[in-house]
Design an enzyme around this catalytic site. Sequence first.
Site, PDB file in Angstrom:
ATOM      1  N   HIS A 200       0.830  -1.211   0.000  1.00 15.74           N
ATOM      2  CA  HIS A 200       0.000   0.000   0.000  1.00 15.74           C
ATOM      3  C   HIS A 200       0.864   1.261   0.000  1.00 15.74           C
ATOM      4  CE1 HIS A 200      -3.383  -2.670   0.882  1.00 15.74           C
ATOM      5  NE2 HIS A 200      -2.618  -3.196   1.814  1.00 15.74           N
ATOM      6  N   SER A 324      17.750  14.951 -19.458  1.00 16.85           N
ATOM      7  CA  SER A 324      16.704  15.968 -19.524  1.00 16.85           C
ATOM      8  C   SER A 324      17.231  17.131 -20.340  1.00 16.85           C
ATOM      9  CB  SER A 324      16.326  16.437 -18.116  1.00 16.85           C
ATOM     10  OG  SER A 324      15.556  17.623 -18.172  1.00 16.85           O
ATOM     11  N   SER A 369     -10.522  -8.790 -42.614  1.00 13.68           N
ATOM     12  CA  SER A 369      -9.521  -8.450 -43.624  1.00 13.68           C
ATOM     13  C   SER A 369      -8.653  -7.286 -43.169  1.00 13.68           C
ATOM     14  CB  SER A 369     -10.203  -8.107 -44.948  1.00 13.68           C
ATOM     15  OG  SER A 369      -9.254  -7.713 -45.919  1.00 13.68           O
ATOM     16  N   THR A 370      -9.285  -6.207 -42.753  1.00 14.63           N
ATOM     17  CA  THR A 370      -8.539  -5.054 -42.256  1.00 14.63           C
ATOM     18  C   THR A 370      -7.924  -5.344 -40.897  1.00 14.63           C
ATOM     19  OG1 THR A 370      -9.857  -3.442 -43.478  1.00 14.63           O
ATOM     20  CG2 THR A 370      -8.770  -2.668 -41.478  1.00 14.63           C
TER      21      THR A 370
END
Length: 490
Positions: A200, A324, A369-370
Amino acid sequence: MPESSLPQPSASPAASPAFPTTQGTTPARQSLADAGIPLGPLDGRYRSAVAPLTEHLSEAALNRNRLHVEVEWFIHLAHHEVLPGLHPLTDDQEQELRAIVTDFGAEGVAELGAIEKETVHDVKAVEYYIGRRLPALGLEHLTPLVHFACTSEDINNLSYAVGVRDAIGEVWLPAARAAVGTLRDMATAAAATPMLSRTHGQPATPTTLGKEMAVFVHRLERQIRRVEQQEYLGKINGATGTYAAHLAAVPGASWPDVARTFVEHLGLTWNPLTTQIESHDWQAELYADVARFNRILHGFCVDVWSYISIGYFAQIPVAGATGSSTMPHKVNPIRFENAESNLELSNALLDSLGATLVESRWQRDLTDSTSQRNIGNALGHSVLALSNVTKGMAQLKVAETVLAEDLDHNWEVLGEAVQTVMRAQAIAGVTGMDNPYERLKELTRGHRVDGERMREFVQGLGLEADAEARLLALTPASYIGLAEELAHLH
């Protein structure tokens, strides 16, 4: 309100737009589409990580697999002399036919594409492509044997099954094993490295870093075994799965046996009962297993990211790399963040495929198909994530000092051990062991307890000597139970 009383727009210069419009003034620019720039990142930025899938799940690979299925069906029918007048092909003829497949490259892709522009049908184009090559092989008289008694789905379902099987076996599984191998290596190396648990999100009973890594190894390897055991089904039984055209042409042949032996010859599992399409249930099963693996790995990435954030892992800087853009002290956990995102994208596609492919209206529709053309993308995002996890793990160093300091600041976690020993002592008849949980709760909840305070408490309990000695010897770093042994169970 009358229109005349409404506020009217000002015509003064102050009312002009704050920024000049660029409408109609965009300068001419080069076409990125004409330059062949890929639309998506898998074929662009990340291509090197997923390129092996191109061999199995690209449009060109699908067409090569179609050629493979058509050629093998042609040879199979001739070999078994299914039709009157057929005779087995010579070894040279079989080799030359199979060369149609092995020689399929950039020129073949272009030629097939040109044929498809005329046929406006991808599988018919494959049939014509093969037919063009038969005269040179002395097999022009067998042109009608190409695509004999087949519907397009007979070819497609087998082609996809072969492609997916090989993509999983030759690309995804090796990548998954490699990534899990990096976790296994850390589990072994850090089997005895104590670490504060955080149930927790709060300090809890210590464990070892290796044991926590081993939990993920165990879970992920179970999913790998499920994927390894996957069946890849196929069928070749005609327009509605009834062998109607087959029997009309050659009523005396045992067409189910011909179909079964052919599907098995391709290294697939025969599906004996279908509509026009192979039902795709095996695909849904496979994608659910891969997605489950992805979700477990996603949880691992979240945990590692969190451990990095609290300093349990140090990231090994890559020479010349920027962490960064503005904060030079940072090394961002980009590998694990990238993996998280790609696992989510992979699962979105895998879940969609699994839900879509198991349904087809009546005997056939073309929603698959797609959908099936996106299998490569679904697995591609998973493979990319696996690559990032493998690379990310290689850039981690366990910060053992940080782990040790964290343990030493949380002696209250020994409250569990103390109250459990008190319970055992009470059962053994030792007096003064009343309300152990409540007494430890009073000592530890909301209070920082150091080693000296915990030892004072233990010494004042009146425990038997051996029990007291065990607790006095205990520290947060040594309160790890069988964690080290468990870490080696992976």
